[in-house]
Scaffold this active site. Structure first.
Site, PDB file in Angstrom:
ATOM      1  N   HIS A  30       2.684  -5.496   9.972  1.00 33.08           N
ATOM      2  CA  HIS A  30       2.169  -5.277   8.832  1.00 33.08           C
ATOM      3  C   HIS A  30       0.730  -6.456   8.497  1.00 33.08           C
ATOM      4  O   HIS A  30       0.034  -6.293   7.752  1.00 33.08           O
ATOM      5  CB  HIS A  30       2.883  -5.254   7.218  1.00 33.08           C
ATOM      6  N   ASP A  77      -6.012 -10.973   6.305  1.00 32.93           N
ATOM      7  CA  ASP A  77      -5.183 -10.116   5.849  1.00 32.93           C
ATOM      8  C   ASP A  77      -4.813  -8.968   6.696  1.00 32.93           C
ATOM      9  O   ASP A  77      -5.782  -8.211   7.314  1.00 32.93           O
ATOM     10  CB  ASP A  77      -5.820  -9.362   4.330  1.00 32.93           C
TER      11      ASP A  77
HETATM   12  C1  GDG Z   1       1.630  -7.070   3.436  1.00 29.25           C
HETATM   13  C2  GDG Z   1       0.333  -7.518   4.133  1.00 29.25           C
HETATM   14  C3  GDG Z   1      -0.536  -5.100   4.264  1.00 29.25           C
HETATM   15  C4  GDG Z   1       0.446  -7.424  -6.638  1.00 29.25           C
HETATM   16  N1  GDG Z   1       0.656  -7.976  -7.815  1.00 29.25           N
HETATM   17  C5  GDG Z   1       1.188  -7.075  -8.509  1.00 29.25           C
HETATM   18  C6  GDG Z   1       1.219  -5.994  -7.777  1.00 29.25           C
HETATM   19  N2  GDG Z   1       0.809  -5.949  -6.696  1.00 29.25           N
HETATM   20  C7  GDG Z   1       1.000  -5.037  -5.549  1.00 29.25           C
HETATM   21  C8  GDG Z   1      -0.638  -4.555  -5.376  1.00 29.25           C
HETATM   22  C9  GDG Z   1      -0.340  -4.021  -3.856  1.00 29.25           C
HETATM   23  C10 GDG Z   1       0.786  -5.074  -3.291  1.00 29.25           C
HETATM   24  O1  GDG Z   1       1.353  -5.636  -4.465  1.00 29.25           O
HETATM   25  C11 GDG Z   1       0.191  -6.007  -2.398  1.00 29.25           C
HETATM   26  O2  GDG Z   1      -0.457  -5.311  -1.022  1.00 29.25           O
HETATM   27  P1  GDG Z   1      -1.180  -6.025  -0.262  1.00 29.25           P
HETATM   28  O3  GDG Z   1      -1.663  -5.087   0.872  1.00 29.25           O
HETATM   29  O4  GDG Z   1      -2.363  -6.667  -0.836  1.00 29.25           O
HETATM   30  O5  GDG Z   1      -0.250  -7.207   0.395  1.00 29.25           O
HETATM   31  P2  GDG Z   1       1.119  -7.916   0.769  1.00 29.25           P
HETATM   32  O6  GDG Z   1       1.882  -8.128  -0.231  1.00 29.25           O
HETATM   33  O7  GDG Z   1       0.603  -9.136   1.381  1.00 29.25           O
HETATM   34  O8  GDG Z   1       1.453  -7.082   2.076  1.00 29.25           O
HETATM   35  C12 GDG Z   1      -0.815  -6.633   3.825  1.00 29.25           C
HETATM   36  C13 GDG Z   1       0.602  -4.730   3.471  1.00 29.25           C
HETATM   37  O9  GDG Z   1       1.790  -5.700   3.768  1.00 29.25           O
HETATM   38  C14 GDG Z   1       1.032  -3.268   3.642  1.00 29.25           C
HETATM   39  O10 GDG Z   1       1.110  -3.037   5.193  1.00 29.25           O
HETATM   40  O11 GDG Z   1      -1.780  -4.456   3.392  1.00 29.25           O
HETATM   41  O12 GDG Z   1      -2.148  -7.019   4.359  1.00 29.25           O
HETATM   42  O13 GDG Z   1       0.132  -8.753   3.965  1.00 29.25           O
HETATM   43  O14 GDG Z   1       0.297  -2.862  -3.920  1.00 29.25           O
HETATM   44  O15 GDG Z   1      -0.971  -3.530  -6.328  1.00 29.25           O
HETATM   45  N3  GDG Z   1       1.718  -4.723  -8.321  1.00 29.25           N
HETATM   46  C15 GDG Z   1       2.449  -4.902  -9.633  1.00 29.25           C
HETATM   47  N4  GDG Z   1       2.282  -6.205 -10.394  1.00 29.25           N
HETATM   48  C16 GDG Z   1       1.857  -6.961  -9.895  1.00 29.25           C
HETATM   49  O16 GDG Z   1       1.602  -8.237 -10.695  1.00 29.25           O
HETATM   50  N5  GDG Z   1       3.102  -3.930 -10.227  1.00 29.25           N
END
Ligand code: GDG
Length: 467
Positions: free
Chosen positions: A159, A362
């Site tokens: 990821h 990312d």
């Molecule tokens: C890894 C990779 C890749 C965030 N704060 C809250 C909240 N979130 C949710 C967002 C989104 C998720 O968390 C974050 O997703 P990302 O893709 O930005 O990031 P990572 O956690 O770093 O995940 C990344 C991913 O895997 C999938 O392959 O895209 O690059 O690092 O869904 O909405 N959700 C809630 N409250 C919050 O305060 N409910």
């Protein structure tokens, strides 16, 4: 099976995180839940760290598929999760070799946990089962499985970004990466940029060779490395956003809302983002309505020191920007450090005029896709996206692209986003929305699994047959 992922065996998924109760809508865990609900199978994840371990699964749920945890001690959790996974692999795969914390005992714990997971999977897998390993916590599981004689189809999806060769060389185990990858039939990465990086690392491995069809061969084992950009459940997210509660932010009617939503992580570029917003405040036309930048950044991995440092940096930057620009009735940056409910987030996305998705590195960044899905197509907001998000490969043509290190240009992009005319916003959004809905989470699981189940079984000499 109608979804193009026909297979006679079960799907076995290994991921570090596994929901203990209801599966939260959205995100990776939901994607795994969806895939398993359709095919049946078994989901294996880490148990809460304890004191003793046995090579045994503990069932934590059953229904359309089974859910079970593997045991891990507190000491192993420190070495495997906090140590090698999050103080070596995570920084290194995000180009932060300066944050590496090398300790051979952490690698030993990582290898031991990977070997235990492999023994457990080997004991439960039937010959036709397909094994799908998720992410950087389990890079060695497939190799261990092969050593145990498991010849099932095994896929890995990473990821996070794949490191370039010079960063990878900072890792004492760089010489082992080729062997780890080659034990899978299919290695899935987020972008073609990651595939290129992985190919460079493989080219440096004297035992690995590329074949005419683009697959690789290493010690007789054939495997492929391809990109499968992860998506979101766009339909569901759009519906949630459209009926989300409206939060009263106590802002003037015409005041623009800028929004950031990120786990508090140094890869997300939060300090750079705060700096760019600060520069925008210095240069904005005084007659323009006063903007609010709302940053939601729930803390994560607090036991790793680099995460304490980023939190302090961010609080200092927010404090000094607010100190310089705030008025009695206006706080330009609002920064929330706790988790916010998903439907509230969806409503905020829909309300926000501008989303700031500006990581320094990312894998993909799902926030960019969620923001687009949440918009009202008649009056959409503007996505400001960093070149360094994996999402840039799919969304770079229609988002407002920035280099987060170039503070002045970033501040100008904020100004442009705030003033963008409706026709341009609609045009850009329609383009982005089309991609987010077409290449959604179901498309992602189906593309990966159909490719994995069709992977050729053409190894000449497997690892277990090595002298
Ligand atoms: C890894 C990779 C890749 C965030 N704060 C809250 C909240 N979130 C949710 C967002 C989104 C998720 O968390 C974050 O997703 P990302 O893709 O930005 O990031 P990572 O956690 O770093 O995940 C990344 C991913 O895997 C999938 O392959 O895209 O690059 O690092 O869904 O909405 N959700 C809630 N409250 C919050 O305060 N409910």
């Amino acid at each position: 099976m109608a979804d193009g992922t026909a297979r006679s065996g079960r799907l076995i998924v290994v991921s570090n995180r596994i929901p203990k109760g209801d599966v939260p809508a959205g995100g990776l865990v939901f994607a795994i839940h969806e895939a398993l609900s359709r095919s049946g199978g078994l989901w294996i994840g880490a148990a809460k760290p304890g004191t003793t371990v046995e090579d045994k699964l503990t069932q934590i749920g059953s229904g359309a598929y089974d859910r079970a945890t593997f045991p891990i001690t507190k000491k192993e959790h420190r070495g495997h999760y906090l140590g090698y996974s999050n103080s070596v692999l995570w920084p290194l795969f995000h180009h932060r070799t300066d944050l590496l914390s090398l300790d051979s005992r952490d690698f030993d714990a990582y290898a031991a946990v990977n070997a235990r997971v492999a023994r457990i999977v080997a004991a439960t897998a039937e010959p036709e089962d397909v094994i799908w390993i998720q992410d950087y916590h389990f890079l060695m599981v497939a190799q261990e499985l092969r050593k145990l004689g498991v010849e099932n189809r095994i896929g890995l999806f990473l990821h996070i970004p794949f490191p370039n060769l010079s960063d990878a060389m900072a890792m004492p185990q760089v010489g082992q990466i080729g062997g780890w990858l080659a034990a899978h039939d299919l290695v899935g990465l987020q972008t073609s940029r990651d595939v290129t990086a992985a190919q460079d690392v493989l080219r440096s491995d004297p035992k690995a060779q590329i074949l005419n069809n683009g697959s690789w061969i290493r010690e007789g084992r054939v495997f492929s490395v391809r990109s499968f950009p992860i998506g979101i459940d766009a339909e569901n997210f759009a519906e949630t956003a459209a009926r989300a509660p409206v939060v009263d932010l106590q802002m003037a009617e015409d005041a623009p809302l800028l929004l950031g939503v990120d786990r508090l992580d140094y890869s997300k570029g939060l300090v750079h983002r705060f700096d760019a917003f600060g520069m925008y405040l210095q240069t904005r036309a005084p007659r323009d309505p006063r903007p609010t930048f709302l940053q939601i950044a729930p803390v994560s991995r607090e036991d790793v020191s680099a995460y304490q440092d980023i939190r302090e940096d961010l609080e200092r930057t927010a404090g000094s920007t607010n100190g310089a620009h705030a008025e009695l009735d206006w706080t330009p940056i609002r920064y929330i450090r706790h988790h916010v409910d998903r439907d509230v987030i969806a409503g905020l996305y829909r309300r926000a005029d501008v989303a700031l998705v500006t990581p320094l590195a990312d894998g993909m960044n799902l926030v960019a896709k969620e923001y687009v899905a949440a918009q009202d197509p008649e009056d959409p907001g503007v996505l400001i996206l960093s070149h360094f998000a994996g999402a840039a490969e799919q969304m770079g043509g229609a988002a407002l692209m920035v280099n987060p290190f170039d503070t002045r240009a970033f501040a100008q992009a904020i100004d442009r986003a705030i003033h963008m005319p409706l026709a341009e916003r609609r045009e850009r959004h329609a383009d982005l929305r089309d991609g987010v809905f077409r290449q959604d989470i179901r498309w992602w699981t189906e593309s990966f699994l159909s490719r994995l189940t069709q992977a050729p079984r053409t190894f000449e000499r497997g690892l277990r047959e090595r002298p």
